[in-house]
Design a protein around this motif. Structure first.
Motif, PDB file in Angstrom:
ATOM      1  N   LEU A 108       0.851  -1.187   0.000  1.00  0.00           N
ATOM      2  CA  LEU A 108       0.000   0.000   0.000  1.00  0.00           C
ATOM      3  C   LEU A 108       0.885   1.235   0.000  1.00  0.00           C
ATOM      4  O   LEU A 108       1.723   1.395   0.894  1.00  0.00           O
ATOM      5  CB  LEU A 108      -0.898  -0.014   1.235  1.00  0.00           C
ATOM      6  CG  LEU A 108      -1.717   1.250   1.509  1.00  0.00           C
ATOM      7  CD1 LEU A 108      -2.700   1.515   0.384  1.00  0.00           C
ATOM      8  CD2 LEU A 108      -2.448   1.128   2.848  1.00  0.00           C
ATOM      9  N   VAL A 109       0.707   2.083  -1.017  1.00  0.00           N
ATOM     10  CA  VAL A 109       1.503   3.306  -1.126  1.00  0.00           C
ATOM     11  C   VAL A 109       0.579   4.464  -1.477  1.00  0.00           C
ATOM     12  O   VAL A 109      -0.584   4.262  -1.825  1.00  0.00           O
ATOM     13  CB  VAL A 109       2.607   3.178  -2.199  1.00  0.00           C
ATOM     14  CG1 VAL A 109       3.609   2.093  -1.816  1.00  0.00           C
ATOM     15  CG2 VAL A 109       2.010   2.918  -3.565  1.00  0.00           C
ATOM     16  N   GLN A 110       1.144   5.656  -1.414  1.00  0.00           N
ATOM     17  CA  GLN A 110       0.390   6.840  -1.803  1.00  0.00           C
ATOM     18  C   GLN A 110       0.697   7.209  -3.253  1.00  0.00           C
ATOM     19  O   GLN A 110       1.747   6.826  -3.799  1.00  0.00           O
ATOM     20  CB  GLN A 110       0.733   8.008  -0.888  1.00  0.00           C
ATOM     21  CG  GLN A 110       0.286   7.803   0.553  1.00  0.00           C
ATOM     22  CD  GLN A 110       0.500   9.040   1.404  1.00  0.00           C
ATOM     23  OE1 GLN A 110       1.383   9.835   1.139  1.00  0.00           O
ATOM     24  NE2 GLN A 110      -0.325   9.192   2.431  1.00  0.00           N
ATOM     25  N   ALA A 111      -0.204   7.950  -3.844  1.00  0.00           N
ATOM     26  CA  ALA A 111       0.007   8.418  -5.211  1.00  0.00           C
ATOM     27  C   ALA A 111       1.338   9.170  -5.300  1.00  0.00           C
ATOM     28  O   ALA A 111       1.657   9.979  -4.421  1.00  0.00           O
ATOM     29  CB  ALA A 111      -1.140   9.307  -5.654  1.00  0.00           C
ATOM     30  N   GLY A 112       2.099   8.864  -6.347  1.00  0.00           N
ATOM     31  CA  GLY A 112       3.398   9.484  -6.542  1.00  0.00           C
ATOM     32  C   GLY A 112       4.563   8.670  -6.013  1.00  0.00           C
ATOM     33  O   GLY A 112       5.718   8.947  -6.349  1.00  0.00           O
ATOM     34  N   ASP A 113       4.261   7.674  -5.187  1.00  0.00           N
ATOM     35  CA  ASP A 113       5.303   6.815  -4.623  1.00  0.00           C
ATOM     36  C   ASP A 113       5.780   5.793  -5.645  1.00  0.00           C
ATOM     37  O   ASP A 113       5.252   5.682  -6.754  1.00  0.00           O
ATOM     38  CB  ASP A 113       4.789   6.103  -3.382  1.00  0.00           C
ATOM     39  CG  ASP A 113       4.685   7.032  -2.178  1.00  0.00           C
ATOM     40  OD1 ASP A 113       4.078   6.606  -1.169  1.00  0.00           O
ATOM     41  OD2 ASP A 113       5.192   8.170  -2.253  1.00  0.00           O
ATOM     42  N   SER A 114       6.763   5.014  -5.211  1.00  0.00           N
ATOM     43  CA  SER A 114       7.341   3.966  -6.064  1.00  0.00           C
ATOM     44  C   SER A 114       7.271   2.615  -5.362  1.00  0.00           C
ATOM     45  O   SER A 114       7.254   2.537  -4.126  1.00  0.00           O
ATOM     46  CB  SER A 114       8.805   4.287  -6.389  1.00  0.00           C
ATOM     47  OG  SER A 114       8.926   5.489  -7.105  1.00  0.00           O
ATOM     48  N   LEU A 115       7.255   1.573  -6.159  1.00  0.00           N
ATOM     49  CA  LEU A 115       7.354   0.200  -5.682  1.00  0.00           C
ATOM     50  C   LEU A 115       8.175  -0.596  -6.684  1.00  0.00           C
ATOM     51  O   LEU A 115       8.165  -0.279  -7.885  1.00  0.00           O
ATOM     52  CB  LEU A 115       5.983  -0.461  -5.553  1.00  0.00           C
ATOM     53  CG  LEU A 115       5.141  -0.234  -4.305  1.00  0.00           C
ATOM     54  CD1 LEU A 115       3.796  -0.916  -4.458  1.00  0.00           C
ATOM     55  CD2 LEU A 115       5.853  -0.721  -3.063  1.00  0.00           C
ATOM     56  N   ARG A 116       8.838  -1.621  -6.187  1.00  0.00           N
ATOM     57  CA  ARG A 116       9.574  -2.524  -7.069  1.00  0.00           C
ATOM     58  C   ARG A 116       9.074  -3.941  -6.840  1.00  0.00           C
ATOM     59  O   ARG A 116       9.219  -4.483  -5.741  1.00  0.00           O
ATOM     60  CB  ARG A 116      11.074  -2.457  -6.806  1.00  0.00           C
ATOM     61  CG  ARG A 116      11.909  -3.215  -7.841  1.00  0.00           C
ATOM     62  CD  ARG A 116      13.332  -3.352  -7.380  1.00  0.00           C
ATOM     63  NE  ARG A 116      14.242  -3.721  -8.462  1.00  0.00           N
ATOM     64  CZ  ARG A 116      15.406  -4.325  -8.266  1.00  0.00           C
ATOM     65  NH1 ARG A 116      15.795  -4.636  -7.049  1.00  0.00           N
ATOM     66  NH2 ARG A 116      16.186  -4.615  -9.293  1.00  0.00           N
ATOM     67  N   LEU A 117       8.492  -4.516  -7.867  1.00  0.00           N
ATOM     68  CA  LEU A 117       8.037  -5.893  -7.793  1.00  0.00           C
ATOM     69  C   LEU A 117       9.132  -6.824  -8.301  1.00  0.00           C
ATOM     70  O   LEU A 117       9.873  -6.485  -9.213  1.00  0.00           O
ATOM     71  CB  LEU A 117       6.780  -6.093  -8.635  1.00  0.00           C
ATOM     72  CG  LEU A 117       5.588  -5.176  -8.345  1.00  0.00           C
ATOM     73  CD1 LEU A 117       4.404  -5.576  -9.215  1.00  0.00           C
ATOM     74  CD2 LEU A 117       5.216  -5.196  -6.884  1.00  0.00           C
ATOM     75  N   SER A 118       9.187  -7.984  -7.695  1.00  0.00           N
ATOM     76  CA  SER A 118      10.121  -9.018  -8.123  1.00  0.00           C
ATOM     77  C   SER A 118       9.351 -10.298  -8.405  1.00  0.00           C
ATOM     78  O   SER A 118       8.309 -10.554  -7.805  1.00  0.00           O
ATOM     79  CB  SER A 118      11.169  -9.300  -7.043  1.00  0.00           C
ATOM     80  OG  SER A 118      11.926  -8.157  -6.744  1.00  0.00           O
ATOM     81  N   CYS A 119       9.899 -11.098  -9.294  1.00  0.00           N
ATOM     82  CA  CYS A 119       9.311 -12.401  -9.603  1.00  0.00           C
ATOM     83  C   CYS A 119      10.452 -13.390  -9.767  1.00  0.00           C
ATOM     84  O   CYS A 119      11.245 -13.280 -10.708  1.00  0.00           O
ATOM     85  CB  CYS A 119       8.476 -12.326 -10.867  1.00  0.00           C
ATOM     86  SG  CYS A 119       7.861 -13.921 -11.454  1.00  0.00           S
TER      87      CYS A 119
END
Length: 124
Positions: free
Chosen positions: A11-22
């Motif tokens: 859960l993040v706020q608008a404008g934030d970043s996330l990095r998904l891994s697989c």
């Protein structure tokens, strides 16, 4: 047997970043194209990005172009999705998938194996 395990959602706020891994296991990773798809509640699964087996060919959905970056580390059998400038409309379950060939494709029916998904929620 191929296994794909996603991680990195949240859960993040608008404008934030996330990095998904697989993380992938089960067959020669560098041979196969990888893709990221997403599905929001009540909507069909949607293509996000794909990368060829060698990493030289990449394709993005228009909705994420310029904000998301797909990459892969074939030595670690892992594909990544760096998501910047997140918007509430990016909220969805994100899935990674592996094709039966090296070339990218936007059609989910061209992918043989799927992960369990990771939830990304972007609040406004």
């Amino acid at each position: 047997q191929v296994q794909l395990v996603e991680s990195g959602g949240g859960l993040v706020q608008a404008g934030d970043s996330l990095r998904l891994s697989c993380a992938a296991s089960g067959r020669s990773f560098s041979t196969y194209a990888m893709g990221w798809f997403r599905q929001a509640p009540g909507k069909e699964r949607q293509f996000v990005a794909a990368i060829s087996g060698g990493g030289g060919n990449i394709y993005y959905a228009d909705s994420v172009k310029g904000r998301f970056t797909i990459s892969r580390d074939n030595a670690k059998n892992t594909v990544f999705l760096q998501m910047n400038s997140l918007k509430p409309e990016d909220t969805a379950v994100y899935y990674c998938a592996q094709r039966g060939g090296a070339n990218v494709h936007t059609d989910s029916r061209q992918y043989d194996y799927w992960g369990q998904g990771t939830q990304v929620t972007v609040s406004s």
